[in-house]
Design a protein around this motif. Structure first.
Motif, short mmCIF file in Angstrom:
data_model
loop_
_atom_site.label_atom_id
_atom_site.label_comp_id
_atom_site.label_asym_id
_atom_site.label_seq_id
_atom_site.Cartn_x
_atom_site.Cartn_y
_atom_site.Cartn_z
N GLN A 72 -36.49 4.54 -30.72
CA GLN A 72 -37.04 5.16 -31.99
C GLN A 72 -37.07 7.04 -31.00
O GLN A 72 -37.68 7.58 -31.66
CB GLN A 72 -37.96 4.82 -32.55
CG GLN A 72 -38.55 3.70 -33.04
CD GLN A 72 -39.52 3.75 -34.17
OE1 GLN A 72 -40.06 4.52 -34.60
NE2 GLN A 72 -39.58 2.35 -34.70
N LEU A 73 -36.41 6.99 -29.71
CA LEU A 73 -36.37 8.62 -29.07
C LEU A 73 -35.06 8.68 -29.10
O LEU A 73 -34.73 7.70 -28.69
CB LEU A 73 -37.98 8.25 -27.67
CG LEU A 73 -39.30 8.18 -28.66
CD1 LEU A 73 -39.40 8.18 -26.84
CD2 LEU A 73 -39.59 9.46 -28.99
N ASN A 74 -34.55 9.81 -28.83
CA ASN A 74 -33.52 10.56 -27.54
C ASN A 74 -32.64 9.84 -28.41
O ASN A 74 -31.51 9.06 -28.28
CB ASN A 74 -33.43 9.99 -26.16
CG ASN A 74 -34.78 10.49 -25.63
OD1 ASN A 74 -35.40 11.10 -25.89
ND2 ASN A 74 -35.46 9.28 -24.39
N PHE B 130 -13.84 7.14 -33.85
CA PHE B 130 -14.55 6.14 -33.13
C PHE B 130 -16.17 6.69 -32.27
O PHE B 130 -15.71 7.04 -31.72
CB PHE B 130 -14.50 5.21 -33.34
CG PHE B 130 -13.78 4.16 -34.42
CD1 PHE B 130 -14.33 3.30 -35.56
CD2 PHE B 130 -12.32 4.66 -34.01
CE1 PHE B 130 -13.64 2.81 -36.48
CE2 PHE B 130 -12.05 4.05 -35.78
CZ PHE B 130 -12.55 3.29 -36.70
N LYS B 131 -17.09 6.03 -32.40
CA LYS B 131 -18.45 5.71 -31.67
C LYS B 131 -18.70 5.35 -31.43
O LYS B 131 -19.60 4.34 -32.36
CB LYS B 131 -19.39 7.28 -32.48
CG LYS B 131 -19.01 8.71 -31.94
CD LYS B 131 -18.57 9.30 -30.64
CE LYS B 131 -17.79 10.96 -30.72
NZ LYS B 131 -17.13 11.17 -29.82
N VAL B 132 -19.58 4.08 -30.48
CA VAL B 132 -19.94 3.28 -30.26
C VAL B 132 -21.46 3.35 -29.22
O VAL B 132 -20.99 4.45 -27.72
CB VAL B 132 -19.59 2.40 -29.53
CG1 VAL B 132 -20.50 1.38 -29.05
CG2 VAL B 132 -17.73 2.04 -30.02
N PHE B 133 -22.51 3.01 -29.59
CA PHE B 133 -23.68 3.49 -29.06
C PHE B 133 -24.31 2.28 -28.55
O PHE B 133 -24.24 1.53 -28.98
CB PHE B 133 -25.18 4.47 -29.68
CG PHE B 133 -23.90 5.67 -29.48
CD1 PHE B 133 -24.12 6.80 -28.94
CD2 PHE B 133 -23.63 6.05 -30.43
CE1 PHE B 133 -23.55 8.08 -29.11
CE2 PHE B 133 -23.00 7.13 -30.78
CZ PHE B 133 -23.08 8.35 -29.70
N CYS C 3 -26.53 -1.20 -18.09
CA CYS C 3 -27.61 -0.46 -17.21
C CYS C 3 -28.69 0.05 -17.91
O CYS C 3 -28.74 0.46 -19.27
CB CYS C 3 -26.49 0.57 -16.58
SG CYS C 3 -26.02 0.96 -17.58
N ASP C 4 -29.54 0.30 -17.07
CA ASP C 4 -30.79 0.34 -17.69
C ASP C 4 -30.85 2.13 -18.23
O ASP C 4 -30.96 3.08 -17.26
CB ASP C 4 -31.98 0.28 -16.49
CG ASP C 4 -33.82 0.14 -17.41
OD1 ASP C 4 -33.35 1.07 -18.44
OD2 ASP C 4 -34.45 0.24 -16.69
N TYR D 197 -29.91 6.50 -25.72
CA TYR D 197 -28.75 5.62 -25.98
C TYR D 197 -27.22 5.39 -25.65
O TYR D 197 -27.00 6.98 -24.63
CB TYR D 197 -28.79 6.13 -27.62
CG TYR D 197 -29.48 5.49 -28.49
CD1 TYR D 197 -28.88 4.03 -29.40
CD2 TYR D 197 -30.82 5.72 -28.55
CE1 TYR D 197 -29.88 4.15 -30.62
CE2 TYR D 197 -31.82 5.62 -29.51
CZ TYR D 197 -31.07 4.36 -30.34
OH TYR D 197 -32.35 4.25 -31.50
N SER D 198 -26.78 4.81 -25.04
CA SER D 198 -25.73 4.99 -24.13
C SER D 198 -24.50 5.10 -24.00
O SER D 198 -24.26 4.23 -25.28
CB SER D 198 -25.73 3.83 -22.40
OG SER D 198 -26.99 3.78 -22.33
N VAL D 199 -23.68 5.45 -24.39
CA VAL D 199 -22.13 5.64 -24.05
C VAL D 199 -21.15 4.64 -23.89
O VAL D 199 -21.44 4.41 -23.10
CB VAL D 199 -21.33 7.00 -24.35
CG1 VAL D 199 -20.37 7.18 -25.01
CG2 VAL D 199 -22.33 8.59 -25.35
#
Length: 356
Positions: A45-47, A103-106, A334-335, A340-342
């Motif tokens: 719920q952040l970033n 498209f975008k993926v996170f 990865c951590d 949110y990682s792309v």
């Protein structure tokens, strides 16, 4: 690979996704849902992804939430909770052949002990007191009233609603906010919003099973047919005939594989292989970029063309379209903490001769 109780079928290692109706509370973040349409049920719920990160690279308009898949990794504590999010552009003209720029993926993941959710699993019944404010998260992050993404733009007149971008503020103003801005009555889920978002469904899963005598049952062993161009002595006509034959073979394999479960809208098999619709435009390892951490990305799931039937986007002239969408994610997952990682998506379309 395991056989079921009858001995006539066996599991392929692929998990199939289907759509079902669900109550709104069942699709809230605290239930860790997999779902199609509506607003995102954010894990961390952040970033949240920024408006700039969510822009379509072709038309520069904001993309809209398509679906999310809850996919924790067993035995990896940092991925005890893990959700993948897919966004897409709603402009039909952006859907050119095999072009993934609309498209975008996170990816978002959290350990079991985190700042947002209880340590124990959520209850199976609706909470007695539902704090269902669709415009603000428990962390205090404000959301776009129209799409549910991070909202940093505040209405300058009422200061009561927020938006992710001026485009969504303009849409909401025209559809409803102009009439209600000077009042204190704000509806968060009326029909005008529903018509902007994709219809909301729950994504439920079950293992794929095929007949024991089916030779093409394992997604990891599905042969990826590529057209050979090494024999330079073949005539151009023979090469074209070979090309057509291989493409037909790939498409027929695709149709045969989905025939037993024609309503599947998603296929999940981390570290497996996609079920391609064409022998054209299949990625090599070098075509899939590495994660920002330096690790390679691996296939995790694909979105099927059957999903298009549920989006209500058809029009006489042009429409959102794809053959299949293959999602590739960091092999190490990865951590990135609460960020949110792309991740990466590969779009493959049907050839001109094909039809589902």
């Amino acid at each position: 690979m395991s056989e079921n109780g009858t001995g006539s079928e066996k599991e392929t290692g692929v998990v199939l996704g289907f759509l079902e109706e669900a109550e709104p509370w069942q699709l809230a973040s605290a239930q860790f849902p997999s779902k199609l349409g509506g607003r995102p049920a954010w894990l961390s719920q952040l970033n949240l992804p920024t408006a700039a990160e969510l822009v379509c690279e072709k038309c520069q308009l904001p993309t809209v939430f398509l679906l999310q898949v809850y996919a924790p990794i067993v035995g990896q504590e940092r991925s005890f909770h893990r959700t993948l999010y897919v966004f897409c552009c709603k402009t039909p003209a952006c859907y050119t052949a095999n072009d993934n720029r609309c498209f975008k993926v996170f990816r978002s993941q959290l350990p079991r002990k985190n700042d947002f959710y209880p340590y124990d699993p959520p209850p199976d019944e609706e909470p007695a007191a539902s704090a269902n404010d669709e415009q603000i998260l428990g962390s205090g992050v404000k959301l776009c009233r129209l799409c549910g993404c991070a909202g940093h733009k505040v209405c300058s007149r009422c200061h009561a609603v927020t938006y992710c971008c001026k485009e969504h503020q303009a849409i909401d103003w025209k559809r409803r906010h102009k009439k209600e801005c000077s009042t204190e009555s704000f509806s968060a889920s009326d029909a005008s919003v529903n018509s902007f978002l994709f219809p909301e469904w729950e994504l439920v899963t079950e293992p794929e099973k095929v007949a024991v005598n089916d030779k093409a049952v394992d997604s990891n062993s599905l042969e990826q047919v590529n057209i050979s161009s090494s024999d330079l002595e073949e005539s151009e006509l023979e090469s074209m005939a070979l090309h057509e034959s291989k493409d037909t073979e790939t498409f027929q394999r695709f149709k045969k594989r989905i025939a037993t479960e024609p309503d599947q809208v998603l296929r999940y098999c981390r570290e497996g292989s996609p079920l391609w619709v064409s022998s054209e435009h299949m990625p090599s390892q070098d075509d899939v970029p590495k994660c920002q951490c330096g690790n390679k990305r691996m296939f995790e799931f694909q979105i099927m063309p059957q999903l298009l039937n549920h989006l209500k986007v058809d029009s006489p002239d042009a429409s959102i379209d794809w053959g299949t969408l293959a999602i590739y994610t960091c092999a190490a997952s990865c951590d990135q903490g609460q960020n949110y990682s792309v991740e990466y998506i590969w779009k493959q379309d049907f050839s001109e001769e094909q039809a589902v």
